[in-house]
Design an enzyme around this catalytic site. Structure first.
Site, PDB file in Angstrom:
ATOM      1  N   VAL A   1      43.590  37.806  38.408  1.00  0.00           N
ATOM      2  CA  VAL A   1      42.694  37.395  39.683  1.00  0.00           C
ATOM      3  C   VAL A   1      42.401  38.824  40.352  1.00  0.00           C
ATOM      4  O   VAL A   1      41.610  38.652  41.423  1.00  0.00           O
ATOM      5  CB  VAL A   1      43.470  36.563  40.724  1.00  0.00           C
ATOM      6  CG1 VAL A   1      43.671  35.176  39.983  1.00  0.00           C
ATOM      7  CG2 VAL A   1      44.884  36.977  41.082  1.00  0.00           C
ATOM      8  N   TYR A   2      42.963  39.761  39.912  1.00  0.00           N
ATOM      9  CA  TYR A   2      42.589  41.050  40.868  1.00  0.00           C
ATOM     10  C   TYR A   2      41.238  41.428  40.421  1.00  0.00           C
ATOM     11  O   TYR A   2      40.779  41.817  39.292  1.00  0.00           O
ATOM     12  CB  TYR A   2      43.520  42.288  40.414  1.00  0.00           C
ATOM     13  CG  TYR A   2      44.933  42.044  40.610  1.00  0.00           C
ATOM     14  CD1 TYR A   2      45.133  40.993  41.761  1.00  0.00           C
ATOM     15  CD2 TYR A   2      45.971  43.033  40.462  1.00  0.00           C
ATOM     16  CE1 TYR A   2      46.585  40.940  42.250  1.00  0.00           C
ATOM     17  CE2 TYR A   2      47.100  42.815  40.788  1.00  0.00           C
ATOM     18  CZ  TYR A   2      47.498  41.841  41.876  1.00  0.00           C
ATOM     19  OH  TYR A   2      48.820  41.914  42.078  1.00  0.00           O
ATOM     20  N   GLY A   3      40.364  41.119  41.295  1.00  0.00           N
ATOM     21  CA  GLY A   3      38.676  41.526  41.165  1.00  0.00           C
ATOM     22  C   GLY A   3      38.112  40.617  40.279  1.00  0.00           C
ATOM     23  O   GLY A   3      37.021  40.920  39.428  1.00  0.00           O
ATOM     24  N   ASP A   4      38.691  39.753  40.314  1.00  0.00           N
ATOM     25  CA  ASP A   4      38.274  38.505  39.465  1.00  0.00           C
ATOM     26  C   ASP A   4      38.017  38.675  38.142  1.00  0.00           C
ATOM     27  O   ASP A   4      37.405  38.558  37.310  1.00  0.00           O
ATOM     28  CB  ASP A   4      36.789  37.832  39.680  1.00  0.00           C
ATOM     29  CG  ASP A   4      36.719  36.528  39.333  1.00  0.00           C
ATOM     30  OD1 ASP A   4      37.372  35.671  38.860  1.00  0.00           O
ATOM     31  OD2 ASP A   4      35.342  36.371  39.119  1.00  0.00           O
TER      32      ASP A   4
ATOM     33  N   ASN B   1      50.233  42.034  45.400  1.00  0.00           N
ATOM     34  CA  ASN B   1      51.234  42.728  44.780  1.00  0.00           C
ATOM     35  C   ASN B   1      51.294  44.039  44.680  1.00  0.00           C
ATOM     36  O   ASN B   1      51.976  44.819  43.601  1.00  0.00           O
ATOM     37  CB  ASN B   1      51.256  42.353  43.217  1.00  0.00           C
ATOM     38  CG  ASN B   1      51.824  40.718  43.110  1.00  0.00           C
ATOM     39  OD1 ASN B   1      51.421  39.996  43.883  1.00  0.00           O
ATOM     40  ND2 ASN B   1      53.173  40.668  42.595  1.00  0.00           N
TER      41      ASN B   1
END
Length: 331
Positions: A52-55, A327
């Site tokens: 999900v980081y930066g989609d 995180n």
């Protein structure tokens, strides 16, 4: 950089991990490359991302750098799944279908044939834990994953998961842990210790507050001034936090080092900790975290920091991270 065992496993990881939350959003590919090279040159091996980081852009950038800049075999590649929510019959979360689809997506974006450490990003109360754990077992037996872990699990959730694995074992857990957030010591640290699970603290710098940058205001170029992250940082901008930050700054002055290095060294050497996961906007910020590798806190200073950072009224109940928590912490 010194390495440590990853829980009760044969894997060894550097005692600091590189977080990539901002890659693809605040950190572009060129700057991400500078960070990765600096981290590996310093002996770092553990690189942590999530689908999900930066989609997904964080994984894509990291994958491109592993292909062109840093040898894949020099990296312990960690990513996460279960935080993504989408329409459809599986809809994201920690269902077996969603997790295994997410794993394939991560492998594709990273451009690799296996992930070294695959982690469930959060407990999913809508899915039976047996179903979630079966996906982890399958991921390992299929050869797509080497080791599995969890993130943001409460102590009882961690123990439940550890006891429910069939063909493999959980080797790591991520939790927010710092001088400003010591609640994992009540349940998570004991549960992890009992089951030989390594702790990977996120936000080890108190979401940036422990660096001292907010002592006299909010720098314009800081996360605290960013509307997207202001609430994330403000969570730790309290009177109690101010007392702890001043103690950290005093210790740093006496040792001839930075508050960042003091705060990071404190959490790095706590019982059960394998590697704090730190992030940075640029390689200059990352260099400040890497400098902590040379620092071992004297017992007297460690004791003073232990005392000043005790939660008000004793150790408070452990909480799991909500949807705004992430995180890593950017110094």
């Amino acid at each position: 950089m010194e390495c440590r065992p990853l829980g009760a496993s044969g894997a060894q990881v550097s005692r600091m991990g590189l977080g990539t939350l901002s890659w693809g959003t605040g950190t572009d590919t060129e700057e991400a490359a500078n960070q990765l090279v600096a981290f590996v040159d310093a002996g770092g091996t553990l690189v942590d991302t999530a689908d999900v980081y930066g989609d997904g852009e964080s994984e894509r950038i990291l994958g491109s750098l592993l292909a062109d800049l840093v040898p894949r075999e020099d990296i312990v590649l960690a990513t996460k799944a279960a935080a993504r929510r989408e329409a459809g019959p599986f809809g994201g979360g920690a269902s077996r279908g969603s997790l295994l689809a997410a794993l394939d997506g991560s492998l594709r974006r990273l451009g690799v044939d296996h992930i070294d450490l695959w982690q469930v990003h959060a407990w999913d109360p809508a899915v039976p834990i047996e179903e979630t754990l079966s996906a982890l077992d399958h991921a390992v037996t299929s050869g797509k994953v080497r080791y599995v872990g969890v993130s943001n699990y409460a102590g009882w959730q961690l123990a439940t998961a550890a006891c429910g694995m069939r063909t493999t074992r959980i080797v790591s857990t991520q939790s927010e842990y710092s001088l400003l957030e010591r609640t994992p010591e009540r349940e998570i640290v004991p549960a992890a210790g009992h089951h030989d699970i390594g702790l990977l603290p996120w936000a080890p710098l108190g979401r940036g507050v422990l660096t001292g940058k907010y002592r006299s205001g909010t720098p314009a170029d800081s996360r605290g001034a960013d509307p997207a992250y202001g609430g994330y940082v403000d969570h730790h901008r309290t009177d109690r936090a101010s007392r702890i930050v001043e103690a950290v700054a005093t210790a740093a002055e006496g040792l001839g080092t930075s508050p960042l290095a003091v705060a990071l060294a404190w959490v790095r050497d706590r019982p059960g900790v394998v590697a704090p996961v730190v992030g940075a906007r640029d390689a200059t910020q990352l260099a400040g975290s890497l400098a902590a590798e040379e620092l071992t806190l004297p017992d007297a200073i460690r004791g003073a920091l232990d005392d000043v950072s005790k939660p008000d009224g004793g150790t408070a109940p452990t909480r799991t991270a909500d949807s705004t928590d992430r995180n890593e912490d950017s110094p």
